[in-house]
Design an enzyme around this catalytic site. Structure first.
Site, PDB file in Angstrom:
ATOM      1  N   LYS A   1       0.801  -1.209   0.000  1.00  8.86           N
ATOM      2  CA  LYS A   1       0.000   0.000   0.000  1.00  8.86           C
ATOM      3  C   LYS A   1       0.850   1.282   0.000  1.00  8.86           C
ATOM      4  O   LYS A   1       0.354   2.361  -0.304  1.00  8.86           O
ATOM      5  CB  LYS A   1      -0.976  -0.021   1.184  1.00  8.86           C
ATOM      6  CG  LYS A   1      -2.037  -1.151   1.078  1.00  8.86           C
ATOM      7  CD  LYS A   1      -2.721  -1.143  -0.246  1.00  8.86           C
ATOM      8  CE  LYS A   1      -4.110  -1.728  -0.379  1.00  8.86           C
ATOM      9  NZ  LYS A   1      -4.443  -3.070  -0.102  1.00  8.86           N
TER      10      LYS A   1
ATOM     11  N   CYS B   1     -13.657  -5.690   1.857  1.00  9.79           N
ATOM     12  CA  CYS B   1     -14.971  -5.707   1.214  1.00  9.79           C
ATOM     13  C   CYS B   1     -15.065  -6.759   0.115  1.00  9.79           C
ATOM     14  O   CYS B   1     -15.968  -6.702  -0.716  1.00  9.79           O
ATOM     15  CB  CYS B   1     -15.307  -4.321   0.674  1.00  9.79           C
ATOM     16  SG  CYS B   1     -15.435  -3.095   1.977  1.00  9.79           S
TER      17      CYS B   1
HETATM   18  N1  LIG Z   1     -21.614 -10.904   4.124  1.00  7.08           N
HETATM   19  C1  LIG Z   1     -20.616 -11.131   3.281  1.00  7.08           C
HETATM   20  N2  LIG Z   1     -19.342 -11.038   3.723  1.00  7.08           N
HETATM   21  C2  LIG Z   1     -18.354 -11.250   2.826  1.00  7.08           C
HETATM   22  C3  LIG Z   1     -18.615 -11.564   1.473  1.00  7.08           C
HETATM   23  N3  LIG Z   1     -17.437 -11.695   0.827  1.00  7.08           N
HETATM   24  C4  LIG Z   1     -16.470 -11.471   1.740  1.00  7.08           C
HETATM   25  N4  LIG Z   1     -17.006 -11.210   2.951  1.00  7.08           N
HETATM   26  C5  LIG Z   1     -16.275 -10.907   4.189  1.00  7.08           C
HETATM   27  O1  LIG Z   1     -15.613  -9.681   4.014  1.00  7.08           O
HETATM   28  C6  LIG Z   1     -14.359  -9.696   4.696  1.00  7.08           C
HETATM   29  C7  LIG Z   1     -13.236  -9.232   3.823  1.00  7.08           C
HETATM   30  O2  LIG Z   1     -13.148  -9.943   2.639  1.00  7.08           O
HETATM   31  P1  LIG Z   1     -11.817  -9.961   1.739  1.00  7.08           P
HETATM   32  O3  LIG Z   1     -12.173 -10.703   0.521  1.00  7.08           O
HETATM   33  O4  LIG Z   1     -10.661 -10.462   2.503  1.00  7.08           O
HETATM   34  O5  LIG Z   1     -11.619  -8.403   1.429  1.00  7.08           O
HETATM   35  P2  LIG Z   1     -10.425  -7.574   0.752  1.00  7.08           P
HETATM   36  O6  LIG Z   1      -9.730  -6.849   1.844  1.00  7.08           O
HETATM   37  O7  LIG Z   1     -11.129  -6.632  -0.194  1.00  7.08           O
HETATM   38  O8  LIG Z   1      -9.541  -8.543   0.026  1.00  7.08           O
HETATM   39  C8  LIG Z   1     -14.141 -11.107   5.210  1.00  7.08           C
HETATM   40  O9  LIG Z   1     -14.374 -11.093   6.590  1.00  7.08           O
HETATM   41  C9  LIG Z   1     -15.176 -11.919   4.469  1.00  7.08           C
HETATM   42  O10 LIG Z   1     -15.630 -12.997   5.226  1.00  7.08           O
HETATM   43  C10 LIG Z   1     -19.991 -11.687   1.051  1.00  7.08           C
HETATM   44  O11 LIG Z   1     -20.298 -11.984  -0.104  1.00  7.08           O
HETATM   45  N5  LIG Z   1     -20.925 -11.456   1.989  1.00  7.08           N
HETATM   46  C1  LIG Z   2      -3.291  -4.679   3.082  1.00  2.00           C
HETATM   47  C2  LIG Z   2      -4.469  -4.161   2.942  1.00  2.00           C
HETATM   48  O1  LIG Z   2      -5.276  -4.618   1.936  1.00  2.00           O
HETATM   49  P1  LIG Z   2      -6.753  -5.195   1.759  1.00  2.00           P
HETATM   50  O2  LIG Z   2      -7.515  -5.075   3.040  1.00  2.00           O
HETATM   51  O3  LIG Z   2      -7.319  -4.358   0.674  1.00  2.00           O
HETATM   52  O4  LIG Z   2      -6.612  -6.656   1.370  1.00  2.00           O
HETATM   53  C3  LIG Z   2      -4.865  -3.062   3.819  1.00  2.00           C
HETATM   54  O5  LIG Z   2      -5.853  -2.404   3.546  1.00  2.00           O
HETATM   55  O6  LIG Z   2      -4.182  -2.826   4.829  1.00  2.00           O
END
Ligand SMILES: Nc1nc2c(ncn2[C@@H]2O[C@H](COP(=O)(O)OP(=O)(O)O)[C@@H](O)[C@H]2O)c(=O)[nH]1
Ligand SMILES: C=C(OP(=O)(O)O)C(=O)O
Ligand SMILES: [Mn+2]
Length: 625
Positions: free
Chosen positions: A229, A272
């Site tokens: 980041k 997300c």
């Molecule tokens: N309610 C819900 N939670 C989700 C969904 N997809 C992911 N999550 C939750 O969102 C959080 C973050 O997801 P992640 O894929 O690691 O997010 P990133 O930081 O954008 O990569 C986790 O705690 C997942 O369990 C979904 O379709 N519905």
């Molecule tokens: C490393 C990160 O990435 P992400 O949550 O988007 O996976 C962060 O936001 O600190």
């Protein structure tokens, strides 16, 4: 004394030879200056050899920043209890004169440099400094950006070996032509748990002029891993200057009918759903967090900036995430951070299996019911606890796409966030402009535990990138809107919302439903299914989704579910346009005029639809047309 002479004095023979072999005076200058300033007891220079990488891994254990777990190649690392997420308040862009830029956290460059240099003077006394070379993007390609990392944290260096392509040989090849990024990190003084102690002096300063980022008194990956980041702020600046896109996006392959491969990028704010989406087990992952998209001969070509995953572990369970689950239970190299450990095994929240009632976690010795100084009950693992693992271990990785120096053709780009009541689960934009403005630039999302501060607050977060934005928003959007002109055929733009809730706060969708939306979007990219035109874009027809739910998830999808999820919520949509327009008019400044036009057109369509159908419009009513 010139830089190379200085380095000869500062480094032992073996390390010095490694630096001398890189014919880059600018690099020598930088290293000499900082090694002298940081005053480490010892310096280790990492080449691309497996021995040097192994040395760093061993040092992470030796210095106690990581501990071995029962499974071979697994280690655990802890960050300070109050150092578990990105520190937005203390992350600042250094700009001459400290010019205020709306939504960006800026600071006067001279003042910032003075402050950070002060905090870093002699900070590595008694410590070992690791000098590491990596590249962003595939090596020797249009995407490649070399970078050098200085850190006294073997954990940070170790993480980078897992997450990035090695770059020592690339520095050698490029010689004095390397336009490289620089990262200087110190975890500062450590407590007896080997976590950063002086959190009040935690600072992350981004020098946009010198393409250098300084980070001190923190260990959390989002604050320290230079190429992640921190580099992102620098690549956004380069992309906007040079006319390409550097985005907070996963990159994945969605498998269409008859072996067709279609690549999608997706921008969702931290926590997300980027990693969860890119990891859908029947599709193929290329990247889960950062993508470069470059116009090559009129085609938008995307590449993963990284080669590993720093993913959120909470909620990873055998049913929804079979592949990650499998990887996390196999003896490949993994760093677990801020999880619960008991008898050498890692545990995390919502993992779908019983969790012990005591052990060690990010708060130290832990037992169920333990409270922190603020009186909050401490869960087994931190919400933002993570795993760090290389993509090469993923059975579903698309290696060819990951390593291709030309990247892959991007068929679709998706935007999404945490939105409980406004957007439908999936929709397609009318065209590039419509998508970039109403889906990308208008993105809002509830805040999460990936950043320090209050969670669940709806916040403006254009392109899911606001935390990392390093140029005025208007310039960034101008570049985005103009990007289309460089293409013969622009990718289709989509928006998703995985986080709709009903009146009682229950989720309207299951975690795996996103697999269906992806298949629908794949078909739409190739014009294989029809859609319903609504005031906010095209949405799927019930019959198509019912068939896809059956095919993809072996599930019945009822008309009631569909109607509830895809109802066009006019009051919420109008209120959103109102909010977004106000922000761009009153707070951002120097915004491309067409943004307002596109929002105005959308408002008109919504008002007209309300006249005819009322506030909440069933998709069946629109399909009838
Ligand atoms: N309610 C819900 N939670 C989700 C969904 N997809 C992911 N999550 C939750 O969102 C959080 C973050 O997801 P992640 O894929 O690691 O997010 P990133 O930081 O954008 O990569 C986790 O705690 C997942 O369990 C979904 O379709 N519905
Ligand atoms: C490393 C990160 O990435 P992400 O949550 O988007 O996976 C962060 O936001 O600190
Ligand atoms: Mn992620």
């Amino acid at each position: 004394m010139n830089a190379i002479e200085k380095l000869e004095k500062l480094l032992d023979r073996e390390q010095f030879e490694k630096i001398k072999a890189l014919n880059n005076p600018e690099l020598h200058e930088f290293l000499a200056e900082w090694i002298e300033w940081l005053e480490p007891d010892k310096v280790f220079v990492c080449t691309d050899s497996p021995e040097d990488e192994a040395y760093v891994k061993w040092k992470a254990l030796y210095y106690g920043e990581e501990k071995m777990l029962e499974t071979p190649n697994h280690t655990v690392h802890y960050d300070n209890y109050y150092d578990q997420a990105r520190d937005k308040a203390n992350t600042k862009l250094l700009v001459p004169g400290g010019k205020a830029i709306p939504f960006l956290n800026t600071k006067d460059r001279d003042e910032g440099l003075r402050e950070i240099r002060e905090l870093m003077k002699g900070v590595m006394k008694g410590k070992e400094l690791f000098v590491c070379f990596f590249v962003l993007g595939p090596r020797n390609s249009v995407f490649t950006i070399p970078a050098v990392q200085l850190t006294d944290s073997a954990y940070v260096a170790h993480s980078e070996f897992i997450l990035y392509r090695k770059g020592y040989e690339e520095f050698k090849r490029l010689g004095r032509n390397a336009r490289f990024f620089r990262f200087v990190h110190s975890e500062g003084e450590l407590d007896d748990r080997k976590t950063s102690k002086n959190l009040d002096k935690r600072r992350i300063y981004i020098d946009l002029l010198d393409e250098t980022v300084y980070s001190v008194n923190t260990q959390y990956g989002g604050n320290t891993i230079g190429l992640k980041k921190l580099a992102f702020r620098l690549t956004i600046q380069r992309a906007v200057r040079e006319g390409w896109l550097s985005e907070h996006m996963f990159l994945m392959r969605v498998n269409g009918p008859d072996g067709r491969k279609t690549y999608f990028t997706g921008a969702y704010p931290s926590m997300c759903g980027k990693t969860s989406t890119a990891m859908i087990s029947w599709e193929n992952i290329v990247g889960d967090d950062l993508s470069f998209i470059v116009p090559v001969n009129g085609v938008a070509r995307g590449a993963n900036v990284e080669k590993g995953v720093f993913g959120i572990i909470q909620g990873v369970n055998p049913e929804d995430d079979p592949i990650i689950w499998e990887i996390l239970h196999s003896p490949v190299e993994i760093i677990f951070s801020n999880v619960l450990v008991k008898d050498g095994k890692p545990y995390w929240n919502e993992m779908g299996v019983p969790i012990p009632d005591e052990g060690e976690n990010h708060s130290g010795k832990w037992w169920r019911g333990k409270k922190d100084a603020e009186g909050n009950e401490i869960p087994p693992s931190h919400k933002n606890a993570r795993f760090t693992v290389s993509l090469e271990h993923f059975p579903n990785v698309d290696m060819e796409a990951l390593e291709n120096p030309c990247g892959v053709e991007v068929g679709g780009m998706i935007f999404g966030g945490r939105d409980k009541d406004t957007w439908p689960p999936v929709r397609e934009a009318f065209n590039w402009r419509h998508g970039i403005v109403t889906m990308g630039a208008a993105l809002e999302s509830e805040t999460t535990a990936a950043t320090l501060g209050k969670e669940g607050v709806r916040a403006f977060n254009p392109m899911a990138i606001l935390d990392f934005m390093s140029v005025p928003l208007g310039e960034y959007l101008r570049n985005y809107l103009d990007f289309e002109k460089k293409l013969r055929k622009a990718p289709k733009i989509f928006a998703v919302n995985y986080f709709l809730r009903d009146e009682n706060g229950n989720w309207l969708n299951h975690k795996l439903d996103k697999g269906v939306w992806l298949k629908w979007m794949e078909l739409r990219v190739h014009g294989d299914v029809g859609a319903i035109e609504t005031p906010i874009g095209y949405i799927p027809k019930y019959a198509d989704l019912a068939r896809l739910f059956e095919e993809v998830l072996d599930k019945e999808y009822t008309r009631e579910e569909y109607e509830k999820q895809f109802t066009i919520r006019v009051p919420e949509l109008l209120a959103k346009i109102e909010r977004i327009e106000t922000i761009y008019r009153e707070k951002v400044g120097e915004v491309p005029e067409e943004l307002f036009q596109v929002l105005e057109d959308e408002r008109k369509r919504l008002l007209e639809a309300r006249e005819r159908y009322g506030d909440y419009i069933s998709p069946f009513a629109l399909e009838g047309e």
